[in-house]
Design an enzyme around this catalytic site. Structure first.
Site, PDB file in Angstrom:
ATOM      1  N   ASP A   1     -19.666  11.083  23.049  1.00  0.00           N
ATOM      2  CA  ASP A   1     -19.436  11.482  24.437  1.00  0.00           C
ATOM      3  C   ASP A   1     -19.672  12.975  24.599  1.00  0.00           C
ATOM      4  OD1 ASP A   1     -18.640  11.664  27.059  1.00  0.00           O
ATOM      5  OD2 ASP A   1     -16.499  11.550  26.619  1.00  0.00           O
TER       6      ASP A   1
ATOM      7  N   ASP B   1     -24.259  13.497  30.298  1.00  0.00           N
ATOM      8  CA  ASP B   1     -23.029  12.856  29.842  1.00  0.00           C
ATOM      9  C   ASP B   1     -23.347  11.499  29.220  1.00  0.00           C
ATOM     10  OD1 ASP B   1     -20.508  11.897  29.405  1.00  0.00           O
ATOM     11  OD2 ASP B   1     -19.870  11.940  31.497  1.00  0.00           O
TER      12      ASP B   1
END
Length: 699
Positions: A406, A589
């Protein structure tokens, strides 16, 4: 060498003059001297380090082949053999950029340069991590910084020498012999040692002229104000800046912007897949001098032969710049002047040392030239074609976990053994089964858009892509809320964002890998395979990038705000319409599958692609997909297009349901979030050294 028998006699004789300690080179990247500890004396080689305050040596109980290989090849202290030993027992861990040590405090007599220091507390190390310690010629480290830096609470050795009146003046100085560098190193044949540590004063035979004095600007490190740096007609640090003299660092470390300018002026190139910043060896004698201005007027000059390092690599001579970036903190303007500087400019330290002790963070030194570092590849696996995870292990013996990669967060967390109902379908960490576990117990709570986790922090060894990251702090989750966590294939999350957005001050895993010298460059990159049926869905490259996975050259954009991987997007075009017309902020992201933008921009895009329903999902006519326009993201002046096949998802549970990946931001925020839909088309490089991102078409 005979040690003094009577401490009072030692004070009467030793305090009238200065003492000299010969120094020896460890590959020209560190300098060590001999000390003894205990009665009778046990001999140790210790690195002389002005960048830390503590003294440590390996213990006789440091025997584990798994956690203490470095101890097995070095001298070890045996408290049972010393009649002057006094136990303390407090456990302490100290982390450096190139490794870490842990053990318990002990007290004994220490002898340096023939002088006995009574009741000296030091760290008896029983755990050592880091290849540099394993291969070092020195056994331990002797710190000479101010006591305010001490992570252990012990009084530094030189402070005790002052307190016990063992030196004439509260002064020490440091001299390194200037070697001549060719394909191999030739030392002055008349010199049997490589330098000298002078305790109590200085040696005027080892320097020319008079000293230029500068005040210590912040007690802790040996920190002072540097007026400016001049190179040709270029002036850096123009309005002055802070600098630290650090004998435990081999190179010269500075802010990335300044270092980039210097390396550009000397023709250095930071090659991919290598750690060095190389220059043409045939041109080094034509390179300019670099002047460090101190004391208002004094030039401390480095010549090219000072700041160019010659090494033998694959039987050929290579030349590298000694100027490297402070890749972890670009906003920190402080310079660190290591042994490259000290070989030209002898060091004389004369500011009296405070006797009071205050708490301090553990010193984390920049990694210098550490052997056996490289680029590693970690396979990515697909979780419902939405997010991607890797397999790591934590603890000794290792406990395996699947963790989502992430870039939109910085923390590592996995479920704890204490997590019951919400964690039963996932692997859980049991700290009782790990011999390398260190309790922390600070609570943490991390909110996500569709859930949150909370628990407490712990520290252990984390293995990532086959590399052991020592002393990694992470979250032990005792509760997870959110439907996504319950049904996910992954157990936890591994954040790859900046330190600035970490929870409770946790250092991100990748930054620890950089500091511990485990990767070749402060870069990682991500490739995602567009075919979801492949067993391996992509790869995460740590330490560089893989040119076999992308086409052409990278288009680079600077990070505009460290925290997320945030940058300026020029505009977004679809058909004849433009949104984000005057530029806007965007974030890459990997924890998001969608393309998320401001509601006003998304409304325009979804209207142009013919949304026919818009509740929780934005539905389009499946029969019209082939007719839909491309959406062009203009980044760094270059167009990155997504076709309708990229931004439309065909729901396999319903052949007639097709969904747009363009979604409204969950809050009214002008920032765009480019998720894995974008990364499947474009290979992305994340460069923490230059604080930039690079995009190239994925193969």
């Amino acid at each position: 060498r005979q040690r003094a028998i009577d401490i009072n006699f030692d004070r009467l004789t030793r305090a009238t003059h200065i003492a000299r300690q010969p120094l020896f080179s460890d590959g020209d990247i560190a300098y060590y001297g001999n000390i003894t500890i205990g009665t009778p004396p046990q001999v140790f080689n210790v690195l002389i380090d002005t960048g830390s305050p503590d003294l440590w040596v390996p213990s006789i109980i440091c025997t584990s082949k798994l956690t203490s290989r470095a101890c097995l090849t070095h001298n070890t202290y045996d408290s049972r053999k010393s009649s002057t030993y006094r136990p303390d027992g407090k456990y302490i861990g100290i982390r450096y950029g190139n490794g870490a040590v842990g053990g318990h405090l002990s007290t004994d007599v220490v002898n340096i340069a023939g002088i006995d220091i009574q009741n000296q507390t030091f760290l008896e190390v029983k755990e050592q991590y880091g290849k540099s310690f394993e291969y070092a010629k020195y056994d331990g480290i002797l710190g000479l910084s101010y006591p305010t830096l001490s992570a252990t609470g012990m009084i530094p050795l030189f402070s005790n020498m002052i307190n016990q009146q063992l030196v004439k003046n509260p002064i020490f100085s440091f001299y390194i012999e200037q070697h001549v560098y060719f394909c191999i190193h030739y030392a002055n044949p008349n010199v049997q040692w490589d330098g000298e540590l002078i305790l109590g004063g200085s040696d005027n035979r080892l320097y020319l002229g008079d000293f230029t004095y500068v005040d210590v600007s912040k007690k802790g490190y040996w920190q002072f104000t540097l007026d400016k740096i001049k190179m040709k007609d270029k002036v850096l640090c123009e309005n002055s800046c802070q600098a630290i003299v650090d004998t435990g660092t081999s190179l010269i470390i500075g802010p990335p912007t300044d270092v980039t300018i210097i390396n550009r002026l000397i023709g250095a190139d930071h090659y991919n897949f290598t750690r060095g910043i190389f220059v043409n060896c045939n041109k080094i004698y034509n390179l300019p001098n670099i002047d460090f201005i101190v004391g208002g007027f004094r030039k401390l000059r480095l010549f090219s032969e000072d700041y160019i390092i010659k090494e033998i690599y694959n039987d050929e001579m290579v030349c590298m710049s000694a100027f490297v970036s402070d890749y972890q903190n670009e906003s920190n303007p402080t310079w660190t002047l290591g042994d490259v500087f000290l070989r030209r400019i002898p060091l004389y330290k004369t500011h009296s040392i405070q006797k009071s002790l205050r708490g301090s963070d553990i010193h984390r030194r920049q990694v210098t030239l550490t052997p056996n570092i490289g680029i590693v590849r970690q396979s990515l696996f697909n979780d419902y074609n939405s997010v991607y995870y890797v397999i790591i292990s934590i603890g000794t013996p290792p406990q395996k976990f699947k963790v989502q990669i992430d870039t939109g967060s910085s923390d590592l967390w996995v479920p704890s053994k204490k997590c019951r109902l919400s964690c039963l379908s996932h692997n859980r960490y049991d700290n009782k089964k790990s011999s390398t576990y260190i309790p922390n117990n600070i609570p943490f709570n991390i909110p996500y858009i569709r859930g949150n986790v909370y628990g407490y922090l712990s520290t252990d060894v984390v293995n990532f892509a086959g590399l052991d990251v020592q002393y990694q702090t992470f979250g032990e989750a005792i509760s997870k809320f959110g439907f996504n966590f319950a049904r996910s294939k992954f157990d936890g999350i591994l954040g790859m964002g900046y330190l600035e957005i970490s929870s409770e001050g946790m250092t991100p895993v990748f930054i620890n890998m950089i500091e511990q010298g485990l990767v070749e460059l402060p870069i990682f990159s991500i490739y995602i395979n567009r075919n979801p049926l492949y067993a391996v869905s992509g790869e995460l490259i740590l330490g560089g990038s893989n040119s076999a996975r992308y086409e052409g050259e990278f288009t680079y954009v600077n990070v505009t705000r460290k925290g997320y991987w945030q940058f300026t997007m020029d505009k977004v075009q679809i058909g004849g319409s433009t949104v984000c017309a005057n530029g806007c902020q965007a974030v890459i992201d990997t924890g998001t599958s969608d393309l998320i933008g401001p509601s006003w921009d998304i409304a325009i895009i979804n209207k142009l692609i013919g949304i026919i329903a818009s509740n929780d999902e934005t539905i389009v006519d499946c029969d019209q997909i082939s007719n839909l326009p491309n959406v062009d993201f203009v980044i760094g002046g270059k167009i990155f297009s997504l076709t309708s096949k990229d931004y439309i998802f065909k729901n396999k549970q319903s052949e007639m349901e097709c969904i747009s990946f363009f979604q409204n931001n969950y809050v009214e925020n002008p920032i765009w979030i480019l998720g894995n839909v974008f990364l499947r088309r474009y290979y992305t490089e994340f460069d923490m050294g230059h604080h930039r991102m690079g995009f190239a078409p994925a193969k």
